[in-house]
Structure formats: structure tokens, C-alpha cells
Design a protein around this motif. Structure first.
Motif, PDB file in Angstrom:
ATOM      1  N   VAL A  16      -7.854  11.764   3.048  1.00 27.73           N
ATOM      2  CA  VAL A  16      -6.556  12.292   3.485  1.00 27.73           C
ATOM      3  C   VAL A  16      -5.469  11.221   3.507  1.00 27.73           C
ATOM      4  N   PRO A  17      -5.729   9.985   4.024  1.00 30.06           N
ATOM      5  CA  PRO A  17      -4.664   8.968   4.001  1.00 30.06           C
ATOM      6  C   PRO A  17      -4.150   8.671   2.593  1.00 30.06           C
ATOM      7  N   ALA A  18      -5.064   8.630   1.604  1.00 28.94           N
ATOM      8  CA  ALA A  18      -4.643   8.361   0.223  1.00 28.94           C
ATOM      9  C   ALA A  18      -3.807   9.511  -0.319  1.00 28.94           C
ATOM     10  N   TYR A  19      -4.259  10.748  -0.079  1.00 27.32           N
ATOM     11  CA  TYR A  19      -3.527  11.912  -0.573  1.00 27.32           C
ATOM     12  C   TYR A  19      -2.155  12.032   0.094  1.00 27.32           C
ATOM     13  N   LEU A  20      -2.122  11.806   1.395  1.00 33.93           N
ATOM     14  CA  LEU A  20      -0.856  11.893   2.118  1.00 33.93           C
ATOM     15  C   LEU A  20       0.107  10.806   1.654  1.00 33.93           C
ATOM     16  N   SER A  21      -0.404   9.590   1.455  1.00 31.71           N
ATOM     17  CA  SER A  21       0.449   8.473   1.037  1.00 31.71           C
ATOM     18  C   SER A  21       1.039   8.702  -0.340  1.00 31.71           C
ATOM     19  N   ILE A  22       0.211   9.169  -1.286  1.00 33.37           N
ATOM     20  CA  ILE A  22       0.734   9.354  -2.651  1.00 33.37           C
ATOM     21  C   ILE A  22       1.708  10.529  -2.679  1.00 33.37           C
TER      22      ILE A  22
ATOM     23  N   PHE B  49      19.216  10.915   2.137  1.00 36.11           N
ATOM     24  CA  PHE B  49      18.338   9.739   2.207  1.00 36.11           C
ATOM     25  C   PHE B  49      17.806   9.546   3.632  1.00 36.11           C
ATOM     26  N   VAL B  50      18.674   9.755   4.633  1.00 34.71           N
ATOM     27  CA  VAL B  50      18.247   9.628   6.024  1.00 34.71           C
ATOM     28  C   VAL B  50      17.207  10.694   6.356  1.00 34.71           C
ATOM     29  N   ILE B  51      17.451  11.934   5.927  1.00 37.15           N
ATOM     30  CA  ILE B  51      16.507  13.027   6.176  1.00 37.15           C
ATOM     31  C   ILE B  51      15.158  12.720   5.522  1.00 37.15           C
ATOM     32  N   GLY B  52      15.201  12.202   4.280  1.00 34.38           N
ATOM     33  CA  GLY B  52      13.964  11.847   3.577  1.00 34.38           C
ATOM     34  C   GLY B  52      13.176  10.778   4.306  1.00 34.38           C
ATOM     35  N   ALA B  53      13.892   9.738   4.781  1.00 35.80           N
ATOM     36  CA  ALA B  53      13.223   8.652   5.514  1.00 35.80           C
ATOM     37  C   ALA B  53      12.618   9.173   6.805  1.00 35.80           C
ATOM     38  N   MET B  54      13.352  10.037   7.518  1.00 33.54           N
ATOM     39  CA  MET B  54      12.844  10.596   8.768  1.00 33.54           C
ATOM     40  C   MET B  54      11.622  11.486   8.528  1.00 33.54           C
ATOM     41  N   PHE B  55      11.638  12.212   7.425  1.00 35.49           N
ATOM     42  CA  PHE B  55      10.491  13.068   7.088  1.00 35.49           C
ATOM     43  C   PHE B  55       9.242  12.217   6.856  1.00 35.49           C
ATOM     44  N   VAL B  56       9.390  11.122   6.110  1.00 37.19           N
ATOM     45  CA  VAL B  56       8.252  10.240   5.849  1.00 37.19           C
ATOM     46  C   VAL B  56       7.721   9.647   7.150  1.00 37.19           C
ATOM     47  N   LEU B  57       8.615   9.126   7.985  1.00 42.22           N
ATOM     48  CA  LEU B  57       8.191   8.492   9.239  1.00 42.22           C
ATOM     49  C   LEU B  57       7.590   9.508  10.207  1.00 42.22           C
ATOM     50  N   PHE B  58       8.175  10.705  10.267  1.00 45.17           N
ATOM     51  CA  PHE B  58       7.638  11.742  11.154  1.00 45.17           C
ATOM     52  C   PHE B  58       6.246  12.173  10.704  1.00 45.17           C
ATOM     53  N   THR B  59       6.072  12.370   9.389  1.00 43.99           N
ATOM     54  CA  THR B  59       4.765  12.776   8.864  1.00 43.99           C
ATOM     55  C   THR B  59       3.720  11.693   9.118  1.00 43.99           C
ATOM     56  N   LEU B  60       4.091  10.433   8.878  1.00 43.55           N
ATOM     57  CA  LEU B  60       3.173   9.321   9.111  1.00 43.55           C
ATOM     58  C   LEU B  60       2.787   9.231  10.588  1.00 43.55           C
ATOM     59  N   SER B  61       3.767   9.359  11.480  1.00 42.15           N
ATOM     60  CA  SER B  61       3.495   9.269  12.917  1.00 42.15           C
ATOM     61  C   SER B  61       2.601  10.414  13.370  1.00 42.15           C
ATOM     62  N   THR B  62       2.891  11.619  12.880  1.00 37.87           N
ATOM     63  CA  THR B  62       2.095  12.783  13.256  1.00 37.87           C
ATOM     64  C   THR B  62       0.649  12.620  12.814  1.00 37.87           C
TER      65      THR B  62
ATOM     66  N   SER C 136      -3.356   0.800  -3.273  1.00 34.73           N
ATOM     67  CA  SER C 136      -4.157   1.016  -2.068  1.00 34.73           C
ATOM     68  C   SER C 136      -4.666   2.450  -2.017  1.00 34.73           C
ATOM     69  N   ALA C 137      -3.797   3.398  -2.360  1.00 38.39           N
ATOM     70  CA  ALA C 137      -4.181   4.804  -2.320  1.00 38.39           C
ATOM     71  C   ALA C 137      -5.219   5.124  -3.396  1.00 38.39           C
ATOM     72  N   SER C 138      -4.958   4.696  -4.634  1.00 38.84           N
ATOM     73  CA  SER C 138      -5.907   4.982  -5.722  1.00 38.84           C
ATOM     74  C   SER C 138      -7.198   4.195  -5.537  1.00 38.84           C
ATOM     75  N   GLY C 139      -7.105   2.971  -4.986  1.00 37.65           N
ATOM     76  CA  GLY C 139      -8.309   2.193  -4.700  1.00 37.65           C
ATOM     77  C   GLY C 139      -9.160   2.844  -3.620  1.00 37.65           C
ATOM     78  N   THR C 140      -8.511   3.507  -2.664  1.00 34.02           N
ATOM     79  CA  THR C 140      -9.239   4.220  -1.611  1.00 34.02           C
ATOM     80  C   THR C 140     -10.069   5.354  -2.193  1.00 34.02           C
ATOM     81  N   VAL C 141      -9.530   6.039  -3.215  1.00 35.38           N
ATOM     82  CA  VAL C 141     -10.273   7.130  -3.855  1.00 35.38           C
ATOM     83  C   VAL C 141     -11.574   6.605  -4.457  1.00 35.38           C
ATOM     84  N   ILE C 142     -11.510   5.438  -5.092  1.00 33.69           N
ATOM     85  CA  ILE C 142     -12.724   4.838  -5.666  1.00 33.69           C
ATOM     86  C   ILE C 142     -13.688   4.421  -4.561  1.00 33.69           C
ATOM     87  N   GLU C 143     -13.126   3.801  -3.541  1.00 39.83           N
ATOM     88  CA  GLU C 143     -13.938   3.214  -2.474  1.00 39.83           C
ATOM     89  C   GLU C 143     -14.671   4.274  -1.657  1.00 39.83           C
ATOM     90  N   ARG C 144     -14.055   5.437  -1.462  1.00 40.11           N
ATOM     91  CA  ARG C 144     -14.591   6.445  -0.552  1.00 40.11           C
ATOM     92  C   ARG C 144     -15.289   7.602  -1.257  1.00 40.11           C
TER      93      ARG C 144
END
Length: 373
Positions: free
Chosen positions: A197-203, A350-363, A303-311
Motif C-alpha cells: 500500500v505505501p508504494a501504491y499510494l506514493s506512486i 497548487f496549494v490545494i494539490g499540496a494539501m491533498f498530498v499532505l492530508f492523504t499522507l497524514s491520514t 523507493s516505491a518500485s523497489g518496495t514492490v520487488i522487496e515485498r
């Protein structure tokens, strides 16, 4: 190994070379603005379906076969771009192009993951990221220059030939590991999916922001009364920064440092880049913001694609990469769509986009902590 990196670059050149020309080509065929948007988005939609199919087929018959079949099929389909006579025919071609193109990248990365050393999968993915970065810089330039000087058809012939040539090279020279025994016991994939999930969410979030940039950066350049040609240069800045991080000794961090932390750090960095873009008032400010974005991109992608291999186990890696690139395509679709739906000025978006990324990451971080407890 060098051939597979070149194939990855060629596969992405196919996609990036059409970015600057598909809209004017569709307009030339009589498409109205709505149909132009549908034609552009159709590739990403069908590409996502192709990614999912590719993942299933890779685990059944092997990555090499899916890789060269996908490249040869794409080469043939691109040739038919030169034969379309109206916008609806172009829409159909875009659907099949995206579907066939969706087979290639998961197969290439699955093949790459099976060849490299597991302890160095981060560096392996960094080098592949450099191939993507080179394609992101070279592809639009090739599309614009060749079509501008010699016409659309010559561009289609060139990309078609490129895909077919490297499809043949892949079929002849790539060597796949021996197939896994079909009698292997089935295992529960749910724990693996949770770990991915972290790799999928990050990409997804990374490509969401790239979709925003693709749509909004030209508008920001216009707002600052700068030359529109600077948009391509600004996008190249982040690509060059990422490539340098990928190929220099800095790529060791992708194996030495914790990948989830690298992904989280990268998401924070690209959010900072978007916020800086929102307040940028000069060209130098925009260049700095794209340098910051390039650093974030470089932290996330390997990091995201490497996680797919690793896991993942080798026999389920095709499905894992198929899903990975489905989220990749979905992120681009969501980013460009949300930018088009909301009629705010670029700075607010741009502000809305940044807030969406940070909110999703925090959640996600909070939910993951609660889940562990």
C-alpha cells in the motif's frame, strides 16, 4: 541489463513523444474541445486496463514474452495513426494503443526485478528511473521537432519503427530466468498487498502531482507573462535533477535508507515544491521549485518500485507491478482531471494539490499506526 534499461526508455518515449502533438492532431481531424480531452484521456484509461492484464499474464507466461509482444503490438498500432481520417477513428486507435502499451512497462520492471540483486533493488530501480527521466526530456522534444518539421506521419513511422526494432531485440537477446514450478503451493496475497500500500499510494500521489503540473504549469507561466516555451524547459529541470540523483553515487541511499521513510520524505518534498510554485513570482522561483520537485520525484520513484520487488515473491511480481502502474496511470488521470474541473487560478490549485498530498499522507500514517496497535 543495459538493453532492458534502453527498452524502458523507448517505451516511455512512445508515451512522451505524443504529449505535445496529440491535441493539435485531434483538432486537425475535426475534434471539438470535449472530444480532444476524451482522446487525450483515453490512452491513460486503457493503459490502466492494460497494466492490470499485463500483471496477470506475466505471472502465467513470463515477463519477456509479454514485453516483446507488447512492443511489437504497439509498433503496429502506432503505424495506423497515419491512416486515421477523423477524430473518432483516432479515439479507437488511442484505446488500443493504451491497452497494448499497458503490457510493456509492468513486464519490463518485472523482468528487471528478477535479474538484479535483491539487496540492490533500490539502485536498480534508480537506473530505470533515469531511463524514464531521459524519455521525459527527449520524448516531447522528438514529438515536437519531428512533427513540426516533417509532419505527423513521419513521427508515427519513426516511433512505430523504434518500438518494432526494440521489440525484436527484446525477443532475441533478453534471457529470462527458468520458469517457476507450476505446482507451487498457492499462498495468501493479502499480507503482501497490505505491505505494498505505501508504494501504491506514493506512486499515485506522485503522478497526481505530475498531472497537476502538466495542466497548470503552462497557465502559471502565462500568468507571469513569460514565454510559453519555458514550460518545457521547466519540466526538463525536474527531470535532469532526478536523473542526476539516479545515476550519481547518491543512488546508494535507495538501498541503505528505509524505503517507506524515503517515500514519505519525497511526498513532503513535492508538496513543498507545489507550495513554492504557488507563491512564485519570477522565473528563478519557478526553477527552484522544479529543482525541489525533482528531488522529491527522485526519492519516491525508486523507493516505491523497489518496495514492490522487496515485498513480493517472484511468481506474484507481475500482478504487483501491474497494479503499481495502474495506480501510476490513475494518478495522472486524477491530477489532470481535478486541475481541469476546478476553475481556480493556478496558485490556488497548487496549494490545494499540496494539501491533498499532505492530508492523504497524514491520514494513511495515522491509520497505519492504529492498525499496528
Amino acid at each position: 541489463m543495459i538493453l532492458i534499461y534502453i527498452i524502458i526508455a523507448v517505451a516511455f518515449i512512445d508515451t512522451f513523444s505524443q504529449l505535445p502533438i496529440i491535441a493539435p492532431f485531434a483538432i486537425e481531424l475535426g475534434a471539438n474541445p470535449l472530444l480532444v480531452g476524451i482522446i487525450i484521456g483515453m490512452y491513460s484509461f486503457s493503459n490502466m486496463l492494460g497494466n492490470l492484464l499485463s500483471g496477470v499474464w506475466i505471472d502465467r507466461i513470463g515477463s519477456k514474452r509479454i514485453l516483446y509482444v507488447g512492443m511489437l503490438t504497439v509498433g503496429v498500432i502506432i503505424f495506423f495513426y497515419s491512416m486515421v481520417s477523423n477524430a473518432y477513428e483516432l479515439l479507437v486507435i488511442r484505446f488500443f494503443h493504451g491497452m497494448a502499451g499497458g503490457l510493456i512497462v509492468p513486464a519490463a520492471f518485472t523482468f528487471l526485478g528478477s535479474r538484479g540483486e535483491r539487496a540492490e533493488n533500490g539502485r536498480t530501480m534508480a537506473y530505470s528511473g533515469a531511463g524514464v527521466g531521459i524519455a521525459a526530456i527527449a520524448g516531447p522534444a522528438i514529438g515536437a521537432i519531428v512533427s513540426g518539421r516533417f509532419g505527423y506521419n513521419l513521427l508515427f513511422y519513426f516511433i512505430s519503427s523504434l518500438m518494432i526494432v526494440f521489440g525484436v531485440l527484446a525477443a532475441v537477446f533478453l534471457r529470462e530466468k527458468s520458469k517457476l514450478r507450476t505446482s507451487a503451493v498457492k499462498h495468501n496475497t493479502l499480507p503482501k498487498l497490505k505491505e505494498l500500500v505505501p508504494a501504491y499510494l506514493s506512486i499515485f500521489l506522485l503522478m497526481y502531482t505530475l498531472g497537476l503540473l502538466t495542466y497548470l504549469l503552462p497557465l502559471k507561466v502565462i500568468d507571469l507573462n513569460l514565454f510559453t516555451e519555458l514550460t518545457g524547459i521547466l519540466l526538463s529541470v525536474f527531470g535532469l535533477v532526478a536523473i542526476l540523483i539516479f545515476v550519481f553515487p547518491t543512488n546508494r541511499v535507495f538501498d541503505q535508507w528505509n524505503k517507506p521513510r524515503l517515500m514519505k520524505s519525497g511526498l513532503i518534498v513535492i508538496s513543498i515544491a507545489l507550495l513554492y510554485l504557488a507563491v512564485a513570482v519570477t522565473l528563478s522561483h519557478m526553477v527552484i521549485s522544479m529543482v525541489i520537485y525533482g528531488i522529491g520525484f527522485a526519492l519516491i520513484f525508486p523507493s516505491a518500485s523497489g518496495t514492490v520487488i522487496e515485498r513480493t515473491r517472484e511468481k506474484e511480481r507481475g500482478k504487483a507491478f501491474g497494479l503499481f502502474y495502474a495506480f501510476f496511470s490513475l494518478g495522472v488521470i486524477c491530477g489532470s482531471f481535478s486541475a481541469g474541473v476546478f476553475s481556480f487560478i493556478p496558485a490556488y490549485q497548487f496549494v490545494i494539490g499540496a494539501m491533498f498530498v499532505l492530508f492523504t499522507l497524514s491520514t494513511y500514517t495515522i491509520v497505519a499506526m492504529l492498525w499496528k496497535r
